[in-house]
Design an enzyme around this catalytic site. Structure first.
Site, PDB file in Angstrom:
ATOM      1  N   ASP A   1       0.858  -1.176   0.000  1.00  0.00           N
ATOM      2  CA  ASP A   1       0.000   0.000   0.000  1.00  0.00           C
ATOM      3  C   ASP A   1       0.905   1.239   0.000  1.00  0.00           C
ATOM      4  O   ASP A   1       2.064   1.166   0.393  1.00  0.00           O
ATOM      5  CB  ASP A   1      -0.879  -0.036   1.251  1.00  0.00           C
ATOM      6  CG  ASP A   1      -1.717   1.211   1.397  1.00  0.00           C
ATOM      7  OD1 ASP A   1      -2.341   1.618   0.413  1.00  0.00           O
ATOM      8  OD2 ASP A   1      -1.748   1.776   2.505  1.00  0.00           O
TER       9      ASP A   1
ATOM     10  N   ASP B   1      -1.820  -0.747   5.896  1.00  0.00           N
ATOM     11  CA  ASP B   1      -2.258  -0.236   7.193  1.00  0.00           C
ATOM     12  C   ASP B   1      -3.748   0.020   7.270  1.00  0.00           C
ATOM     13  O   ASP B   1      -4.295   0.190   8.343  1.00  0.00           O
ATOM     14  CB  ASP B   1      -1.503   1.051   7.529  1.00  0.00           C
ATOM     15  CG  ASP B   1      -1.852   2.195   6.586  1.00  0.00           C
ATOM     16  OD1 ASP B   1      -2.301   1.915   5.462  1.00  0.00           O
ATOM     17  OD2 ASP B   1      -1.668   3.365   6.970  1.00  0.00           O
TER      18      ASP B   1
ATOM     19  N   ASP C   1      -6.822  -2.734   2.944  1.00  0.00           N
ATOM     20  CA  ASP C   1      -5.718  -3.665   2.697  1.00  0.00           C
ATOM     21  C   ASP C   1      -5.979  -5.051   3.296  1.00  0.00           C
ATOM     22  O   ASP C   1      -5.291  -6.014   2.954  1.00  0.00           O
ATOM     23  CB  ASP C   1      -4.409  -3.126   3.299  1.00  0.00           C
ATOM     24  CG  ASP C   1      -4.026  -1.776   2.734  1.00  0.00           C
ATOM     25  OD1 ASP C   1      -4.072  -1.629   1.506  1.00  0.00           O
ATOM     26  OD2 ASP C   1      -3.689  -0.878   3.520  1.00  0.00           O
TER      27      ASP C   1
END
Length: 648
Positions: free
Chosen positions: A324, A612, A616
């Site tokens: 990410d 985070d 995700d």
């Protein structure tokens, strides 16, 4: 579909009165129909079955047989040790089975709050679990949004959707209908459960609650995602099957040959059993567990908490890292990195909201007295502001809009500007600017075009030729560009009206900001690439922003980025053919993150996923090894991960 319908049609479809809200009778009926507004886990196997399933693997079969046979020979200590090894391994596996449920519990907590709604013609405050589709909801700055809603009225509404979409700055919301093909992250007439109102107010219509929300869909993805076996567990399973058949064949052959040579069948049976027991490596699982535990201890010293022992070995087998962007590869803190004023481009060093850094020109630190235009620009950007930066135990956080905070911090890097704010016109989506009145001067910041149209001159008229080209260049490099202007007024001017900010300004300069790449992430990417590990950025943020960060990180050919819209039209085999050559995926939804990880698996890669946010979590669970941020990571991401980085 709710983003494409107008307000009247949305109210009609939900059978809701926008002026009086739902009646108590209708609320009770809908609560019975839709249930409470909370995310619930899909019914799964009972606890006892989950535990027993841990024993269903070839190595466990061998050890169970060995334990039973040694018990028959009255070797009680050996039998107890072997069974103890099986039980300990199975117990730790059982604990890992519960992590998806913990992730779901964390999701439920994200959408638990209170809400102000219109019922029976009156505004009432209720627990968010009592919301139903069709409720008219009121939102204010600082509120956690409790359900998925269609916006009816907005006043300067900005919503932080980073945990759901990966957007690095709050999203400005509107009410007009959008095209049916609009991607999730671009549906600015909707708000989603679990996200936060940064600034402004709104009136909205609830259209989804509980499991029907976007958060609920992510919960479903988490529960439905099948965790793949790690390279170590696959090898152990293959070895166990081969060993099991080899032992059975040798034992049977021993029995047959013995009987063939005239030995008693009973004696040969006992001899065959003894041979089988002796051939079983009952110490292997214990040895593997001990070795992995040592690795886990070493990882903990490097500030990485391993929640699943095989993840230690998987780290060494990884061929692709999918990461990410927002909060993982970047700071998730808007930072001014460039200024343009007086025909000069200045570089601003330092990252995040800590007021540490320098202003550089051509790579050299400047003397402020030689650059008055720069000082004027930063002074205006700092004072035309309604945000605060708070320091606590060495950690800096923002109260207010991150964009304004970034300009405030940039000004603090050359000194604290103090000038009493007399009046203010707040930023609004209709005007696209903010203005503040101080003694004898008005400062104005906002969108480039809106600021330029109210200016009658510039601090450096010769720089006008470069202005448009510079603004376009900064925008193409993924920077968020804010223009700054100033107008002198009489010192007795005490009230700020729209006519005061319509004309007569002097254009001071451009401020370029971005959520910057973490310096340690840049080094980490270089190390991975030298080791032959491919690094791919997967983000919900905009294409230009993603490419700008990818270039800073040194990812190969970030210009070949694939967007979520382009990914939608690719078949599985087309994506599989192209995926190795793509290093940046932008404007990606949670389902698409999951699809990318699964496609890499199909290509034979061992995939690590770092992240985070809530968006995700499904990909973290599906990857061979999921790695969550310990400081900025959501509880949902941590619950789905195998490893948690305590220092991000």
């Amino acid at each position: 579909m709710w983003h494409k319908v107008d307000i009247a049609e949305a109210a009609s479809l939900l059978r809701s009165d926008l002026h009086k809200g739902l009646t108590s009778k209708e609320v009770a009926k809908r609560q019975h129909e839709f249930g409470p507004n909370r995310i619930t886990a899909h019914p799964g196997d009972p606890i006892w079955k989950k535990f027993l399933l841990q024993f269903c693997n070839p190595m466990a079969y061998i050890l169970l047989i060995a334990s039973c046979v040694t018990l028959l020979f009255h070797e009680l200590v050996d039998a107890a040790v072997i069974f103890g090894v099986i039980f300990v391994n199975s117990f730790f596996g059982f604990l890992q089975e519960l992590k998806a449920e913990k992730a779901l519990q964390a999701l439920s907590q994200l959408v638990t709050s209170e809400a102000t709604v219109l019922r029976d013609g009156k505004r009432v405050r209720i627990p968010s679990q009592q919301l139903v589709p069709g409720d008219v909801l009121f939102l204010h700055s600082g509120d956690k949004i409790p359900a998925d809603v269609r916006l009816l009225q907005v006043h300067n509404l900005q919503v932080d959707e980073s945990l759901l979409t990966g957007e690095s700055v709050p999203v400005m919301k509107a009410t007009h209908p959008l095209a049916a093909s609009t991607l999730l992250a671009d549906r600015n007439n909707l708000c989603f459960a679990g996200t936060m109102v940064s600034t402004g107010q709104a009136e909205a219509l609830v259209w989804a609650t509980g499991n029907q929300t976007e958060m609920g869909r992510i919960a479903w993805l988490i529960t439905e995602t099948v965790e793949l076996a790690t390279p170590l567990t696959r090898k152990l399973a293959g070895f166990s099957k081969t060993l099991l058949w080899a032992i059975l064949v040798l034992a049977a052959l021993t029995f047959v040959v013995g009987v063939w040579h005239g030995e008693r069948a009973v004696d040969m049976f006992m001899a065959s059993v003894a041979l089988a027991v002796g051939a079983i490596p009952e110490g292997l699982p214990a040895a593997v567990t001990i070795v992995l535990a040592i690795g886990t201890s070493r990882m903990a010293k490097r500030r990485a908490i391993v929640r699943k022992l095989p993840a230690v070995e998987t780290l060494g087998s990884t061929t692709v890292i999918c990461s990410d962007k927002t909060g993982t590869l970047t700071e998730n803190q808007m930072t001014v990195v460039e200024l343009f004023t007086g025909q000069k481009r200045y570089e601003v060093t330092g990252t995040g909201y800590a007021p540490r850094g320098d202003i550089l020109l051509d790579g050299k630190k400047i003397a402020l007295e030689e650059h008055p235009h720069l000082v004027d620009c930063l002074k205006a950007a700092s004072l035309c502001n309604d945000s605060y930066v708070v320091e606590e135990n060495g950690t800096y956080s923002v109260q207010g809009d991150p964009t304004e905070a970034a300009m405030l911090v940039a000004g603090q890097k050359i000194g604290a500007f103090e000038q009493v704010k007399i009046d203010m016109i707040p930023f609004a989506s209709e005007t696209m600017f903010r203005a503040t009145l101080h003694e004898g001067v008005i400062y104005k910041v906002g969108a480039f075009e809106r600021i330029l149209e109210c200016c009658q001159d510039m601090v450096d008229e010769e720089g006008k030729v470069l202005l448009h080209a510079t603004q376009e260049d900064m925008a193409k490099r993924g920077l968020r560009v804010i223009a700054v202007a100033r107008r002198f007024v009489p010192e007795d001017h005490k009230k700020l009206a729209l006519e005061d900010v319509a004309t007569g300004f002097t254009f001071l300069g451009l401020v370029g900001m971005i959520d910057p790449a973490r310096p340690e992430a840049i080094r980490a990417v270089q190390i991975c690439q030298k080791a032959g590990i491919a690094v791919k950025m997967i983000t919900g943020d905009h294409h230009l922003t993603a490419c700008a960060i990818a270039k800073k990180l040194g990812l190969s050919d970030p210009e070949s980025a694939l967007t979520g819209r382009e990914l939608e039209v690719l078949s599985d085999w087309q994506l599989e053919e192209r995926i190795d050559a793509i290093s940046v995926f932008a404007r990606i939804t949670p389902e698409q993150k999951l699809r990318i990880v699964q496609t890499l698996h199909a290509r034979g890669h061992v995939v690590a996923m770092t992240g985070d946010g809530v968006n995700d979590a499904p990909a973290l669970k599906a990857a061979d090894i999921g790695i969550a941020m310990g400081i900025t990571g959501t509880d949902v991401a941590k619950g789905a991960a195998d490893i948690i980085l305590t220092d991000d």
